[in-house]
Design an enzyme around this catalytic site. Structure first.
Site, PDB file in Angstrom:
ATOM      1  N   GLY A  27       0.851  -1.110  -0.053  1.00 40.33           N
ATOM      2  CA  GLY A  27       0.029  -0.004   0.083  1.00 40.33           C
ATOM      3  C   GLY A  27       0.877   1.174   0.021  1.00 40.33           C
ATOM      4  O   GLY A  27       1.982   1.053  -0.377  1.00 40.33           O
ATOM      5  N   ALA A  28       0.211   2.530   0.398  1.00 40.37           N
ATOM      6  CA  ALA A  28       0.814   3.615   0.420  1.00 40.37           C
ATOM      7  C   ALA A  28       1.348   3.963  -1.212  1.00 40.37           C
ATOM      8  O   ALA A  28       2.581   4.335  -1.225  1.00 40.37           O
ATOM      9  CB  ALA A  28       2.028   3.790   1.444  1.00 40.37           C
ATOM     10  N   HIS A  33       4.554   2.411  -8.035  1.00 40.51           N
ATOM     11  CA  HIS A  33       3.433   1.079  -8.101  1.00 40.51           C
ATOM     12  C   HIS A  33       2.525   1.141  -9.146  1.00 40.51           C
ATOM     13  O   HIS A  33       2.256   0.101  -9.820  1.00 40.51           O
ATOM     14  CB  HIS A  33       2.574   1.328  -6.959  1.00 40.51           C
ATOM     15  CG  HIS A  33       3.427   1.006  -5.693  1.00 40.51           C
ATOM     16  ND1 HIS A  33       3.504   2.008  -4.528  1.00 40.51           N
ATOM     17  CD2 HIS A  33       3.937  -0.062  -4.817  1.00 40.51           C
ATOM     18  CE1 HIS A  33       4.131   1.550  -3.440  1.00 40.51           C
ATOM     19  NE2 HIS A  33       4.343   0.316  -3.606  1.00 40.51           N
ATOM     20  N   GLY A 144       9.229  -4.138  -8.701  1.00 32.99           N
ATOM     21  CA  GLY A 144       9.628  -2.830  -9.222  1.00 32.99           C
ATOM     22  C   GLY A 144      11.393  -3.036  -8.853  1.00 32.99           C
ATOM     23  O   GLY A 144      11.835  -3.585  -7.933  1.00 32.99           O
ATOM     24  N   VAL A 173      10.748   4.079 -10.882  1.00 30.63           N
ATOM     25  CA  VAL A 173      10.347   5.539 -11.126  1.00 30.63           C
ATOM     26  C   VAL A 173      10.958   6.575 -10.460  1.00 30.63           C
ATOM     27  O   VAL A 173      11.073   6.229  -9.118  1.00 30.63           O
ATOM     28  CB  VAL A 173       8.798   5.560 -11.024  1.00 30.63           C
ATOM     29  CG1 VAL A 173       8.302   6.836 -11.494  1.00 30.63           C
ATOM     30  CG2 VAL A 173       8.109   4.224 -11.823  1.00 30.63           C
ATOM     31  N   ARG A 184       8.302   5.599   1.564  1.00 26.80           N
ATOM     32  CA  ARG A 184       8.753   5.932   2.803  1.00 26.80           C
ATOM     33  C   ARG A 184       9.263   7.217   2.440  1.00 26.80           C
ATOM     34  O   ARG A 184       9.533   8.394   3.434  1.00 26.80           O
ATOM     35  CB  ARG A 184      10.029   5.374   3.338  1.00 26.80           C
ATOM     36  CG  ARG A 184       9.839   3.754   3.975  1.00 26.80           C
ATOM     37  CD  ARG A 184      10.793   3.106   4.525  1.00 26.80           C
ATOM     38  NE  ARG A 184      10.545   1.932   5.186  1.00 26.80           N
ATOM     39  CZ  ARG A 184      10.403   0.532   4.882  1.00 26.80           C
ATOM     40  NH1 ARG A 184      10.719   0.423   3.612  1.00 26.80           N
ATOM     41  NH2 ARG A 184      10.007  -0.074   5.625  1.00 26.80           N
TER      42      ARG A 184
END
Ligand code: PAF
Length: 278
Positions: A27-28, A33, A144, A173, A184
């Site tokens: 998540g976040a 993503h 990733g 990215v 983070r």
């Protein structure tokens, strides 16, 4: 319309007979993503994204409680992209017996670099990835490149255990100034964010000196890091992408520069491919 499913059995029932591309996440979500999601949508008719902050991959002194949880915003972003299913289980759904007896172990590379600083992290990561792959049974799973050691270890697990899944790796990215996107990064103050650029700059310096060999490349990276007092280096290394082990001084050809450092209380990682000559 994105369907959010919290339990394993209903998800499995939905996915019977479908060709699935799967993006595991904690998540976040950020554009990194979403680049995985966009690639997943090209690969298969059905895209599943999991959102699960996996306690097994956090050490006792790490940021499990603090890890950002933004489910509503994540689902909205995935819906806008056209994701079919979000799997967002509770910890009790994934680990109904509490303590986990059976784990996947990462082997030698799992104890190096991030594994040296975060003992048990990669065993916890591989264990949950393995569980998620058994639950979703995708044709493709996407990761990733920013988490290079994770990508290496998941690829080794898939090969060693003959997992029937194809792994797709999507480039890191970056923000315009070169900072690798990370969940983070939101913890960084403006000043820390500026200091965080040291990681990508050190990697770029190593890549630019690659023509002069390993020691020159490492020296160039250290020079950038030493000039940044707000950055506490964990490691910077040059590894062979085929083995994820440090290259020796005479190594020529493809290599990967990897770095981890703490900026304030936030630990960041990054990596860059380079060619060593000399
Ligand atoms: O990269 C991550 O976010 C996590 O390590 C993963 C692969 C979702 C497993 O918890």
């Amino acid at each position: 319309m994105t369907r959010v499913i919290q339990a394993i059995e209903p998800l499995r029932a939905e996915l019977v007979g479908r060709s699935v591309a799967f993006v595991p996440t904690m998540g976040a979500l950020h554009e990194g993503h979403l680049a995985l999601v966009d690639r997943a949508l090209e690969l298969a008719d059905t895209v599943v994204v999991s959102i699960f902050v996996n306690p097994l991959q956090f050490g006792p002194t790490e940021d499990l409680a603090k890890y950002p949880r933004t489910l509503d915003a994540d689902v909205a972003a995935l819906e806008a992209r056209g994701v079919h299913y979000v799997f967002a289980p509770a910890v009790t759904e994934m680990y109904p017996n509490g303590d986990v007896q059976t784990r996947v172990t990462a082997g030698q590379v799992g104890d190096l670099f991030d594994g040296a600083t975060r003992p048990g992290h990669f065993d916890g990561m591989l264990t949950v990835v393995s569980k998620l792959l058994h639950i979703v049974q995708p044709r493709f799973v996407l990761f990733g490149q920013k988490d290079a050691q994770q990508v290496f270890l998941v690829s080794r697990m898939a090969a060693d255990l003959n997992l029937p899944v194809q792994i797709e790796v999507v480039d890191t990215v970056r923000a315009e100034d070169g900072l690798a996107l990370s969940s983070r990064n939101r913890f960084l103050s403006e000043q820390e964010r500026e200091a965080a650029l040291t990681l990508s700059r050190a990697l770029a310096a190593a890549a630019a000196s690659g023509a002069n060999g390993r020691d020159a490349a490492l020296g160039a990276a250290h020079a950038v890091i030493n000039a940044a007092p707000d950055v506490a280096l964990d490691y910077v290394a040059l590894v062979n992408p085929a083995t994820f082990l440090p290259v020796d001084a005479a190594h020529t050809g493809p290599a990967m520069a990897i770095i981890a450092a703490r900026v304030g209380s936030t630990r960041l990682i990054d990596n860059m491919r380079l060619v060593l000559a000399g």
